[in-house]
Design a protein around this motif. Structure first.
Motif, PDB file in Angstrom:
ATOM      1  N   THR A 276       0.829  -1.199   0.000  1.00 32.90           N
ATOM      2  CA  THR A 276       0.000   0.000   0.000  1.00 32.90           C
ATOM      3  C   THR A 276       0.868   1.254   0.000  1.00 32.90           C
ATOM      4  O   THR A 276       0.582   2.223  -0.718  1.00 32.90           O
ATOM      5  N   ARG A 277       1.910   1.255   0.792  1.00 32.92           N
ATOM      6  CA  ARG A 277       2.835   2.401   0.835  1.00 32.92           C
ATOM      7  C   ARG A 277       3.487   2.620  -0.529  1.00 32.92           C
ATOM      8  O   ARG A 277       3.539   3.762  -1.034  1.00 32.92           O
ATOM      9  N   GLU A 278       3.959   1.552  -1.160  1.00 33.59           N
ATOM     10  CA  GLU A 278       4.601   1.681  -2.476  1.00 33.59           C
ATOM     11  C   GLU A 278       3.593   2.125  -3.532  1.00 33.59           C
ATOM     12  O   GLU A 278       3.942   2.908  -4.432  1.00 33.59           O
ATOM     13  N   ALA A 279       2.360   1.651  -3.432  1.00 33.53           N
ATOM     14  CA  ALA A 279       1.329   2.060  -4.387  1.00 33.53           C
ATOM     15  C   ALA A 279       1.081   3.551  -4.306  1.00 33.53           C
ATOM     16  O   ALA A 279       0.973   4.237  -5.337  1.00 33.53           O
ATOM     17  N   LYS A 280       0.995   4.076  -3.092  1.00 32.62           N
ATOM     18  CA  LYS A 280       0.741   5.509  -2.913  1.00 32.62           C
ATOM     19  C   LYS A 280       1.918   6.333  -3.439  1.00 32.62           C
ATOM     20  O   LYS A 280       1.710   7.408  -4.028  1.00 32.62           O
ATOM     21  N   GLU A 281       3.131   5.835  -3.255  1.00 31.42           N
ATOM     22  CA  GLU A 281       4.310   6.553  -3.750  1.00 31.42           C
ATOM     23  C   GLU A 281       4.283   6.659  -5.271  1.00 31.42           C
ATOM     24  O   GLU A 281       4.607   7.709  -5.843  1.00 31.42           O
ATOM     25  N   VAL A 282       3.888   5.576  -5.941  1.00 33.46           N
ATOM     26  CA  VAL A 282       3.780   5.594  -7.402  1.00 33.46           C
ATOM     27  C   VAL A 282       2.755   6.624  -7.843  1.00 33.46           C
ATOM     28  O   VAL A 282       2.976   7.410  -8.776  1.00 33.46           O
ATOM     29  N   LEU A 283       1.630   6.634  -7.176  1.00 36.53           N
ATOM     30  CA  LEU A 283       0.532   7.517  -7.577  1.00 36.53           C
ATOM     31  C   LEU A 283       0.874   8.986  -7.352  1.00 36.53           C
ATOM     32  O   LEU A 283       0.451   9.853  -8.130  1.00 36.53           O
ATOM     33  N   MET A 284       1.619   9.276  -6.310  1.00 35.13           N
ATOM     34  CA  MET A 284       1.975  10.663  -6.007  1.00 35.13           C
ATOM     35  C   MET A 284       2.808  11.294  -7.114  1.00 35.13           C
ATOM     36  O   MET A 284       2.851  12.516  -7.246  1.00 35.13           O
ATOM     37  N   GLU A 285       3.479  10.463  -7.903  1.00 38.89           N
ATOM     38  CA  GLU A 285       4.333  10.961  -8.981  1.00 38.89           C
ATOM     39  C   GLU A 285       3.615  11.014 -10.328  1.00 38.89           C
ATOM     40  O   GLU A 285       4.232  11.324 -11.345  1.00 38.89           O
TER      41      GLU A 285
END
Length: 306
Positions: A276-285
């Motif tokens: 979930t943390r990695e998914a949010k990081e991808v989306l923020m970019e």
């Protein structure tokens, strides 16, 4: 970036689900000459409730890209389509030749009500009608034709032999002795993640996303889809049957290999958090106009209890 609160995320998903419910009422045209029992079987499972997470993701992704709710009209055909495909997969999963389940979403499974033959046909009809919904939207001008064609191609790939159906086949083979973590990850990525990836990219295409944004939405979907299924594995062990609408420990009874079985509950929970943390990081970019919608949903899915 401030994420939506859990309550507001739940209310947002419920609002989108309500829009989808109303659209599903007329998804199969009343004027079509469909045998009454077939139509009844299709609508029995299609309107059986459920979280409507996948169609909600379609609408949320379209809004996240465009920045306002005007994208919902263009995205709704794909939202209904993914729910039709998901429902067909559940009908077929529940059959005696597959998982042999008696209940789905708190109600008797389709084949328990209509018989195995009609349940198979209802699933077949829902699957094929999903493609009609998207094509018809393109032909009617509700969706740009290039977007409609790309969405149809994505659905055929992600729901087919290299996607959801392939994941289901691997799951069946897994019951015959595949016990590695890599094998289980393949099953979850295709059986569950691929329709979530489709939901996000279809919504993105309907909202006018660029190629880089589509790639980011796909990466986000892969990670939250895997986290979603691992959370399902966890809930099968520790969940509340009344909330889930189905019996718990079904995986153990069927001797299915799951994340908790292979790595334990604590490590499974940690994996959900990491993904979930990695998914949010991808989306923020990704340069989305309203990323908080999808970020909030990712948090909600990680902490759900049903």
């Amino acid at each position: 970036m401030e994420f939506m609160s859990d309550m507001s995320v739940e209310a947002y998903i419920a609002r989108l689900a309500g829009m989808v419910e109303r659209a599903l009422d007329s998804a199969i045209p009343a004027e079509w000459d469909v045998p009454g029992k077939l139509r009844e079987a299709m609508m029995y499972s299609l309107k059986a409730g459920g979280k409507r997470i996948r169609p909600a993701l379609v609408l949320a992704a379209a809004e996240a890209v465009r920045g306002d709710e005007s994208a919902a009209e263009a995205a709704m055909p794909a939202a209904c389509a993914v729910e039709l495909v998901h429902t067909y997969s559940l009908i077929h999963d529940d059959l005696p030749a597959m998982d042999d389940d008696d209940y789905r979403r708190g109600k008797p499974t389709n084949h328990k009500v209509f018989g195995e033959a009609m349940a198979i046909l209802a699933g077949d009809a829902l699957l094929t009608h999903a493609f009609h919904l998207i094509a018809a939207a393109g032909l009617a001008g509700r969706l740009p034709l290039d977007a409609a064609l790309a969405i149809i191609a994505d659905l055929a790939r992600l729901a087919g032999a290299s996607g959801m159906v392939g994941g289901q086949a691997a799951d069946m083979l897994g019951e015959q002795g595949v016990t590695t973590l890599d094998g289980l990850r393949y099953i979850h990525l295709h059986k569950t993640s691929d329709l979530i990836v489709f939901s996000l990219t279809a919504g993105g295409r309907a909202g006018g996303a660029g190629a880089a944004q589509i790639d980011a939405l796909a990466a986000f979907g892969t990670k939250i889809g895997l986290a979603f299924q691992i959370q399902d594995d966890i809930l099968d062990v520790v969940g509340d049957e009344k909330l889930l609408g189905k019996k718990t420990n079904s995986d153990a009874r069927q001797q299915k290999v799951t994340y908790p079985y292979l790595i334990g509950l604590d490590e499974s929970r940690a994996e959900v958090e990491r993904l979930t943390r990695e998914a949010k990081e991808v989306l923020m970019e990704a340069g989305l106009r309203k990323p908080d919608l999808l970020l909030g949903i990712a948090e909600y899915l990680m902490s759900r209890d049903r």
